[in-house]
Motif scaffolding. Structure first.
Motif, PDB file in Angstrom:
ATOM      1  N   GLN A   2      91.408  28.144  47.669  1.00 32.43           N
ATOM      2  CA  GLN A   2      91.492  28.994  48.755  1.00 32.43           C
ATOM      3  C   GLN A   2      93.110  29.324  49.139  1.00 32.43           C
ATOM      4  OE1 GLN A   2      89.615  28.646  52.957  1.00 32.43           O
ATOM      5  NE2 GLN A   2      90.974  27.020  52.569  1.00 32.43           N
ATOM      6  N   VAL A   3      93.204  30.666  49.274  1.00 31.98           N
ATOM      7  CA  VAL A   3      94.609  31.148  49.553  1.00 31.98           C
ATOM      8  C   VAL A   3      94.317  31.579  51.008  1.00 31.98           C
ATOM      9  CG1 VAL A   3      96.298  32.674  48.964  1.00 31.98           C
ATOM     10  CG2 VAL A   3      94.941  31.815  47.026  1.00 31.98           C
ATOM     11  N   VAL A   4      95.251  30.930  51.841  1.00 32.92           N
ATOM     12  CA  VAL A   4      95.449  31.537  53.216  1.00 32.92           C
ATOM     13  C   VAL A   4      96.770  31.885  53.559  1.00 32.92           C
ATOM     14  CG1 VAL A   4      95.466  30.472  55.698  1.00 32.92           C
ATOM     15  CG2 VAL A   4      94.202  29.131  53.802  1.00 32.92           C
ATOM     16  N   ASN A   5      96.771  33.273  54.012  1.00 35.74           N
ATOM     17  CA  ASN A   5      97.947  34.158  54.231  1.00 35.74           C
ATOM     18  C   ASN A   5      98.228  33.770  55.766  1.00 35.74           C
ATOM     19  OD1 ASN A   5      99.464  36.231  55.208  1.00 35.74           O
ATOM     20  ND2 ASN A   5      98.700  37.513  53.909  1.00 35.74           N
ATOM     21  N   MET A   6      99.416  33.035  55.947  1.00 33.98           N
ATOM     22  CA  MET A   6      99.814  32.519  57.234  1.00 33.98           C
ATOM     23  C   MET A   6     100.124  33.674  58.185  1.00 33.98           C
ATOM     24  SD  MET A   6      98.867  29.543  56.973  1.00 33.98           S
ATOM     25  CE  MET A   6      99.790  28.628  58.273  1.00 33.98           C
ATOM     26  N   LEU A   7     100.505  34.783  57.725  1.00 34.13           N
ATOM     27  CA  LEU A   7     100.942  36.084  58.213  1.00 34.13           C
ATOM     28  C   LEU A   7      99.717  36.373  59.379  1.00 34.13           C
ATOM     29  CD1 LEU A   7     102.997  37.893  59.483  1.00 34.13           C
ATOM     30  CD2 LEU A   7     102.515  39.208  57.506  1.00 34.13           C
ATOM     31  N   THR A   8      98.728  36.784  58.355  1.00 37.32           N
ATOM     32  CA  THR A   8      97.459  37.182  59.038  1.00 37.32           C
ATOM     33  C   THR A   8      96.273  36.259  59.147  1.00 37.32           C
ATOM     34  OG1 THR A   8      96.408  37.850  56.880  1.00 37.32           O
ATOM     35  CG2 THR A   8      97.872  39.248  57.501  1.00 37.32           C
ATOM     36  N   ARG A   9      96.428  34.965  58.667  1.00 35.23           N
ATOM     37  CA  ARG A   9      95.451  33.989  58.915  1.00 35.23           C
ATOM     38  C   ARG A   9      94.143  34.368  57.896  1.00 35.23           C
ATOM     39  NH1 ARG A   9      98.899  30.520  60.162  1.00 35.23           N
ATOM     40  NH2 ARG A   9      99.394  30.374  62.446  1.00 35.23           N
ATOM     41  N   PRO A  80      90.615  23.406  47.271  1.00 32.76           N
ATOM     42  CA  PRO A  80      92.111  23.265  47.101  1.00 32.76           C
ATOM     43  C   PRO A  80      92.641  24.478  47.996  1.00 32.76           C
ATOM     44  CG  PRO A  80      91.164  22.625  45.133  1.00 32.76           C
ATOM     45  CD  PRO A  80      90.027  23.025  45.894  1.00 32.76           C
ATOM     46  N   THR A  81      93.687  24.314  48.683  1.00 30.08           N
ATOM     47  CA  THR A  81      94.245  25.269  49.539  1.00 30.08           C
ATOM     48  C   THR A  81      95.580  25.492  49.213  1.00 30.08           C
ATOM     49  OG1 THR A  81      92.634  24.954  51.136  1.00 30.08           O
ATOM     50  CG2 THR A  81      94.428  26.150  51.923  1.00 30.08           C
ATOM     51  N   VAL A  82      96.022  26.761  49.188  1.00 28.69           N
ATOM     52  CA  VAL A  82      97.497  27.030  49.169  1.00 28.69           C
ATOM     53  C   VAL A  82      97.691  28.095  50.190  1.00 28.69           C
ATOM     54  CG1 VAL A  82      99.219  28.556  47.606  1.00 28.69           C
ATOM     55  CG2 VAL A  82      97.475  27.071  46.480  1.00 28.69           C
ATOM     56  N   LEU A  83      98.838  27.731  50.880  1.00 29.96           N
ATOM     57  CA  LEU A  83      99.445  28.558  51.904  1.00 29.96           C
ATOM     58  C   LEU A  83     100.337  29.446  51.409  1.00 29.96           C
ATOM     59  CD1 LEU A  83      99.700  25.662  54.584  1.00 29.96           C
ATOM     60  CD2 LEU A  83      97.632  27.051  54.038  1.00 29.96           C
ATOM     61  N   VAL A  84     100.268  30.982  51.819  1.00 29.73           N
ATOM     62  CA  VAL A  84     101.302  31.642  51.561  1.00 29.73           C
ATOM     63  C   VAL A  84     101.910  32.447  52.725  1.00 29.73           C
ATOM     64  CG1 VAL A  84     100.271  32.381  49.182  1.00 29.73           C
ATOM     65  CG2 VAL A  84      99.457  33.730  51.203  1.00 29.73           C
TER      66      VAL A  84
END
Length: 93
Positions: A2-9, A80-84
């Motif tokens: 899972q990729v989570v865009n921290m700017l847009t959520r 598994p999660t990655v924050l961008v």
């Protein structure tokens, strides 16, 4: 993954092989976010990922077999999660 865009959520899931490098994952993620190269990729411990290294080399573990053995329903498996994080640096273009 899972990729989570921290700017847009925004959250996106990508099916990846453990041997895939994060550079390869980045290229796939560009289909969702064309500016993906302008982001810093981190794990949930806030550590910057090594983009030339694989999923496994960045200390992510595939626990699917364990979940199967424990008979945990697939809908409850940990992804598994990655924050961008957007790197506001126009000099990289």
């Amino acid at each position: 993954l899972q990729v989570v865009n921290m700017l847009t959520r925004e959250k996106n899931e990508l099916s990846i092989a453990q041997q895939a490098t994060f550079t390869e994952i980045l290229e796939r993620y560009k289909e969702v976010n064309e500016y993906a190269s302008a982001y810093i990729w981190k794990n949930l411990d806030n550590q910057v990922l090594f983009m030339k290294k694989s999923f496994r080399d960045n200390r992510f573990k595939d626990q699917n077999e364990l979940f199967r053995l424990l008979r945990i329903p697939k809908s409850e498996w940990f992804v598994p999660t990655v924050l961008v994080y957007f790197a506001d640096d126009s000099t990289n273009r």
